[in-house]
Scaffold this motif. Structure first.
Motif, mmCIF file in Angstrom:
data_model
loop_
_atom_site.group_PDB
_atom_site.id
_atom_site.type_symbol
_atom_site.label_atom_id
_atom_site.label_comp_id
_atom_site.label_asym_id
_atom_site.label_seq_id
_atom_site.Cartn_x
_atom_site.Cartn_y
_atom_site.Cartn_z
ATOM 1 N N LEU A 137 0.825 -1.206 0.000
ATOM 2 C CA LEU A 137 0.000 0.000 0.000
ATOM 3 C C LEU A 137 0.859 1.255 0.000
ATOM 4 O O LEU A 137 0.437 2.315 -0.445
ATOM 5 C CB LEU A 137 -0.895 0.005 1.239
ATOM 6 N N PRO B 126 -3.101 2.188 -5.613
ATOM 7 C CA PRO B 126 -4.066 1.594 -4.680
ATOM 8 C C PRO B 126 -5.423 2.286 -4.702
ATOM 9 O O PRO B 126 -5.529 3.500 -4.889
ATOM 10 C CB PRO B 126 -3.386 1.786 -3.316
ATOM 11 N N TYR C 141 -7.831 3.168 -2.234
ATOM 12 C CA TYR C 141 -7.840 3.236 -0.775
ATOM 13 C C TYR C 141 -9.232 3.045 -0.182
ATOM 14 O O TYR C 141 -9.362 2.536 0.933
ATOM 15 C CB TYR C 141 -7.232 4.565 -0.311
ATOM 16 N N VAL D 87 -9.660 -0.727 0.096
ATOM 17 C CA VAL D 87 -8.848 -1.290 1.181
ATOM 18 C C VAL D 87 -9.455 -0.948 2.535
ATOM 19 O O VAL D 87 -9.501 -1.784 3.445
ATOM 20 C CB VAL D 87 -7.390 -0.781 1.086
ATOM 21 N N SER E 194 -12.531 -3.021 3.139
ATOM 22 C CA SER E 194 -12.103 -4.383 3.430
ATOM 23 C C SER E 194 -11.653 -4.523 4.876
ATOM 24 O O SER E 194 -11.960 -5.517 5.544
ATOM 25 C CB SER E 194 -10.964 -4.793 2.485
ATOM 26 N N ASN F 223 -3.949 1.980 5.478
ATOM 27 C CA ASN F 223 -3.113 0.784 5.624
ATOM 28 C C ASN F 223 -3.152 0.262 7.060
ATOM 29 O O ASN F 223 -3.201 -0.956 7.290
ATOM 30 C CB ASN F 223 -1.675 1.101 5.221
ATOM 31 N N PHE G 156 -6.473 -1.710 7.727
ATOM 32 C CA PHE G 156 -6.494 -3.031 7.103
ATOM 33 C C PHE G 156 -5.501 -3.976 7.772
ATOM 34 O O PHE G 156 -5.826 -5.134 8.078
ATOM 35 C CB PHE G 156 -6.181 -2.907 5.610
ATOM 36 N N GLY H 63 -8.780 -7.471 -0.132
ATOM 37 C CA GLY H 63 -8.143 -6.222 0.256
ATOM 38 C C GLY H 63 -6.651 -6.214 0.045
ATOM 39 O O GLY H 63 -6.035 -5.153 -0.122
ATOM 40 N N SER I 219 -4.693 -4.443 -3.457
ATOM 41 C CA SER I 219 -5.068 -3.091 -3.028
ATOM 42 C C SER I 219 -5.537 -2.187 -4.159
ATOM 43 O O SER I 219 -6.029 -1.098 -3.902
ATOM 44 C CB SER I 219 -3.874 -2.423 -2.315
#
Length: 454
Positions: free
Chosen positions: A4, A26, A28, A31, A34, A115, A118, A237, A240
């Motif tokens: 990420l 990515p 975001y 992510v 997720s 990040n 996740f 996820g 990404s």
């Protein structure tokens, strides 16, 4: 697997234009969502843990799962995220920046906040798994400290070595979403934990295995289905880029579903041939086995290979589920059988069937050696530090609950009562003695007598 936080650069090392997003940049929002869904798998793991133990301890397992979640989030904010994704100053061993949210950024080149959500939710999955290994025996104090040390240091180190492009991934070890570093590692820690905790009282007395029935196979089934749903978002996820890589997203989802379904079906069939019964717990745990195994390379395999992963993982689980009690290793939630065995299967099979590096696709056996080396390193790292921590707990007397608490049940002794309290509740024991149930052996009554109502 893209990080990420990986920056896009041109040939001169200058960051790419933020105003022109790359197809590989990515997504975001994907992510972040997720990560939210992965947090909900904690409900599934709580169901699985509560259903796997005796009724008198079911509430305590849920407490351990939730404690592990909250402590993991806090320690990852303070240290774990920095150890995992902070700058390692070219050592590739352990990060040393981004501690306690310091210098976190949200730019076109990386988003520490997304990040963190996740990756912290993923770290909490490993802690939730270990709550099953600690079930019915470990103190709340010991569990709380162990959760912090495991997620904030032991697991964070493994994350940096692999998922953050550390030294182990540089050697060539491959692990898509954590079959090795999340699940195999949790299985190793679970093995050390359950061995040092020793079996539950009377579990293997007089050389014969007594019947310690699960409180609720229904809970195990419901929990496994919740975890399956969350796992689709967890593996998804990791890709990404979200909708920008529709083929990979779809492939990962298909492989995850096929492996989980295959693992569940084959575990059910094997258990039926072993004992001639239909076993919901085996069906449910088999699903988890397939999910663990496929996480090694869900983005680089054909769907038929996912079927093979699930089938072999179910076979290994069924074997270990029989061997563990025979070896007098008491593992109420079958953490070792499910996660250690299936994580090993997934990492090894990826060396054979990975479409970009596997031996069956003409790439030779180099990856196989690297995968075995990676598993050995993970085993050593986790086992050594887990052993040191738990032996220290034992020395300070905070590892295992006392005999009186174990006899009464953790819920009654420490949690203000059992998980479910009925209106007009009375002691069930004298009532049972006045009925036909009084003539039955205690093993036929399941996991022990509990309160009923008038």
């Amino acid at each position: 697997m893209s990080s990420l936080l990986r920056h896009n650069s041109d040939a001169a090392g200058v960051p790419a234009l933020a105003s022109i997003p790359s197809p590989q940049s990515p997504d975001y929002d994907w992510v972040l969502v997720s990560g939210f869904i992965v947090i909900l798998t904690q409900v599934g793991f709580a169901f699985i843990g509560a259903g796997s133990v005796r009724y008198k301890n079911s509430q305590s397992v849920v407490i351990k799962v939730f404690l592990g979640l909250f402590l993991t989030v806090l320690i990852w904010w303070l240290f774990g995220y920095g150890f995992s994704f902070g700058d390692d100053f070219q050592t590739k061993f352990l990060g040393g920046t981004k501690l306690a949210g310091a210098k976190w950024e949200a730019t076109a080149y990386g988003n520490d906040y997304t990040n963190f959500v996740f990756r912290a939710s993923g770290a909490a999955v490993g802690t939730a798994i270990l709550a099953g290994a600690a079930a019915e025996r470990m103190t709340f104090l010991g569990w709380s400290i162990f959760s912090v040390l495991y997620s904030g240091f032991i697991y964070a180190g493994l994350t940096h070595w692999t998922l953050a492009a550390g030294w182990l991934s540089t050697l060539g070890y491959k692990d898509f979403s954590g079959a090795g570093v999340v699940f195999f590692a949790a299985g190793v820690a679970g093995l050390i934990l359950t061995v040092l905790l020793k079996p539950r009282k009377a579990r293997f007395d007089n050389g014969a295995t007594l019947d310690f029935n699960r409180h609720s196979p229904l809970y195990i089934g419901f929990g496994s289905l919740l975890v399956l749903a969350g796992w689709l978002f967890y593996n998804g996820g990791v890709v990404s880029q979200g909708a920008k890589t529709q083929y990979v997203q779809g492939l990962v989802a298909v492989n995850t579903l096929i492996a989980g379904a295959t693992g569940g079906f084959f575990s059910y069939v094997i258990r039926h041939f072993q004992y001639g019964t239909s076993n919901l717990a085996a069906l449910s745990r088999g699903v988890l086995c397939g999910l663990v195994a496929v996480s090694a390379a869900a983005d680089d395999m054909k769907p038929w290979t996912a079927f093979l992963y699930g089938a072999i993982a179910a076979l290994i689980y069924s074997f270990l589920a029989k061997v563990m009690p025979a070896a007098h290793i008491d593992d109420p939630a079958e953490v070792v059988s499910v996660y250690l065995g299936s994580g090993f299967v997934g990492i090894v099979l990826s060396a054979l069937f990975d479409t970009k590096a596997g031996a069956f696709y003409g790439f030779g056996a180099k990856l196989l050696g690297k995968q075995f080396l990676g598993l050995l390193i993970i085993f050593a790292w986790v086992a050594i530090f887990t052993l040191i921590i738990l032996l220290a707990f034992k020395g300070f007397g905070i590892l295992r609950i006392d005999a009186e608490t174990e006899n009464v049940g953790i819920d009654k002794a420490l949690c203000l009562g059992e998980a479910i309290v009925f209106a007009n509740q009375v002691d069930e024991v004298p009532l049972v003695q006045q009925t036909e149930l009084g003539n039955l052996r205690s093993s036929q009554l399941g996991s022990g007598l509990r309160s009923g109502f008038k």
